[in-house]
Design a protein around this motif. Structure first.
Motif, short mmCIF file in Angstrom:
data_model
loop_
_atom_site.label_atom_id
_atom_site.label_comp_id
_atom_site.label_asym_id
_atom_site.label_seq_id
_atom_site.Cartn_x
_atom_site.Cartn_y
_atom_site.Cartn_z
N ALA A 30 -21.00 75.63 55.75
CA ALA A 30 -20.53 74.77 55.69
C ALA A 30 -20.60 74.04 57.56
CB ALA A 30 -18.28 75.78 55.69
N LEU A 71 -18.94 72.97 59.45
CA LEU A 71 -17.59 73.49 60.24
C LEU A 71 -17.15 72.28 61.76
CD1 LEU A 71 -16.93 76.98 60.07
CD2 LEU A 71 -16.22 75.24 59.10
N TYR A 85 -14.54 69.90 62.07
CA TYR A 85 -13.40 70.47 63.04
C TYR A 85 -13.34 69.16 63.85
CZ TYR A 85 -11.48 72.82 66.54
OH TYR A 85 -10.18 73.75 67.60
N LEU A 114 -17.53 69.25 53.94
CA LEU A 114 -18.05 70.73 54.33
C LEU A 114 -19.44 70.24 53.80
CD1 LEU A 114 -15.07 72.51 53.97
CD2 LEU A 114 -16.09 72.07 56.18
N TRP A 122 -17.61 79.92 51.62
CA TRP A 122 -18.93 79.82 51.62
C TRP A 122 -19.47 80.55 52.20
CZ3 TRP A 122 -19.84 73.98 51.91
CH2 TRP A 122 -18.81 73.24 51.04
N CYS A 142 -17.88 81.05 55.75
CA CYS A 142 -16.25 80.66 56.21
C CYS A 142 -15.62 81.49 54.97
CB CYS A 142 -16.19 79.10 57.09
SG CYS A 142 -16.03 78.32 55.64
N ALA A 197 -12.21 78.74 52.80
CA ALA A 197 -11.71 77.84 53.22
C ALA A 197 -9.98 78.17 52.55
CB ALA A 197 -12.34 76.36 52.82
N TYR A 231 -6.49 76.59 50.27
CA TYR A 231 -6.08 75.27 50.40
C TYR A 231 -4.58 75.52 49.56
CZ TYR A 231 -11.03 72.82 49.78
OH TYR A 231 -12.48 72.85 49.90
N HIS A 254 -10.43 78.61 57.78
CA HIS A 254 -9.46 77.51 57.62
C HIS A 254 -8.60 77.18 56.97
CE1 HIS A 254 -13.41 76.35 60.77
NE2 HIS A 254 -13.51 77.03 60.17
N PHE A 304 -6.76 73.63 55.12
CA PHE A 304 -6.79 72.61 54.44
C PHE A 304 -5.15 72.23 53.94
CE2 PHE A 304 -11.27 72.88 55.06
CZ PHE A 304 -11.31 72.26 55.44
N TYR A 322 -6.47 68.37 56.65
CA TYR A 322 -8.18 69.91 58.35
C TYR A 322 -6.81 69.85 58.58
CZ TYR A 322 -11.37 72.51 60.15
OH TYR A 322 -11.83 73.17 60.98
N ARG A 370 -8.34 76.46 62.53
CA ARG A 370 -8.69 77.14 62.71
C ARG A 370 -7.28 78.08 61.92
NH1 ARG A 370 -11.41 77.88 67.82
NH2 ARG A 370 -10.58 76.22 67.87
#
Length: 232
Positions: free
Chosen positions: A45, A47, A51, A76, A93, A96, A98, A100, A173, A175, A185, A188
C-alpha cells in the motif's frame, strides 16, 4: 480469507477414531497458495502518499463511480483495479492492515465500533472467526510495542536527507465514515489492550495521529457523533 478460518475444521478431527486420525496425520498438508499478483496481500500500500494527502480528509471516488471503499483501495494501491472484497471491514495488504469502520448510521445512531476519550482511542471488534492465532490479529497486537514517529518527524527526515525513507510503514491504519458517506482517513492505530475472552474479541486502540486529526472538521464530526451518543 484468513488462515485462521480453517482452524475449526482441524479441531473437529479430534472426535474421529484413532485409526482415521492416524491415517490423516501421515498425509502432508498442502502449503497455501501464494496470493495472486493483483490481490491486496501481494501489493504494498502507498501509505506515505495517503498519509501525507488524506490524513483527516475524506477520500472521494472518481466522478460517476460511487464505490466508497474502492476509492480508498484506489488511493492505496500501486496498481489499477486490484482484487479486493467489498464486504470485508479488514484488508490485509503486503505491508499493512487497513480497518474500515462505520461509526454511525444515516440516522445518527452509533455502532459498537466507537471513538472514546475525545477521539484519541477507538473500540474495535474483530470478526467472530478470528482468534489470537489469526495473522491479522497478530499484526494488530504487535503494534502495542512499536516505536512511533510523528508525521512532522517523518517530513523533517525526508527534508534533511533525501536518501532516507520518507516514511517507515506503519502496519495498522484506520478509515472511518458515517454510513453511506466517504471514508475519512484517520491515520495510524496502536493497540492499547484487548480482551481475548470476548467473542468476538474486543480491542482498544489509540489513534497515533489524534493531535493532528483534531484540526480536521471531518474527523471531529465523526467524534462528535460518538460523544453525543455516550452522553445519552
Amino acid at each position: 480469507g484468513f488462515k485462521a478460518a480453517k482452524r475449526p475444521k482441524m479441531s473437529a478431527h479430534k472426535s474421529e477414531t484413532p485409526s482415521r486420525a492416524k491415517s490423516k496425520a501421515t498425509t502432508p498438508s498442502r502449503p497455501s497458495a501464494p496470493p495472486s499478483a493483483n490481490s491486496l496481500k501481494a501489493l504494498k500500500a502507498r501509505l506515505w502518499d495517503v498519509y501525507s494527502t488524506y490524513l483527516g480528509e475524506p477520500i472521494p471516488p472518481p466522478p460517476g463511480d460511487g464505490g466508497l471503499k474502492a476509492a480508498v483501495v484506489r488511493a492505496l494501491s500501486p496498481v489499477s483495479n486490484p482484487k479486493f472484497s467489498k464486504m470485508s471491514g479488514i484488508q490485509e495488504w503486503k505491508n499493512c492492515v487497513a480497518l474500515y469502520v462505520n461509526v454511525g448510521d444515516k440516522n445518527g445512531n452509533t455502532y459498537e465500533n466507537v471513538f472514546t476519550r475525545a477521539g484519541s482511542q477507538i473500540t474495535w471488534f474483530a470478526q467472530p472467526r478470528q482468534n489470537e492465532e489469526s495473522p491479522v490479529i497478530q499484526s494488530i497486537v504487535a503494534t502495542r510495542s512499536m516505536a512511533e514517529e510523528s508525521v512532522e518527524d517523518a517530513w523533517r527526515r525526508a527534508e534533511e536527507d533525501e536518501t532516507a525513507p520518507k516514511y517507515e510503514d506503519w502496519p495498522l491504519h484506520l478509515f472511518c465514515r458515517m454510513e453511506g458517506c466517504e471514508y475519512v482517513y484517520c491515520g495510524r492505530l496502536k493497540m492499547v489492550d484487548y480482551d481475548p475472552r470476548k467473542h468476538p474479541m474486543k480491542f482498544n486502540m489509540r489513534l497515533v495521529d489524534a493531535p493532528l486529526l483534531r484540526t480536521s472538521e471531518h474527523f471531529l464530526g465523526l467524534v462528535d457523533l460518538a460523544d453525543a451518543d455516550e452522553k445519552k
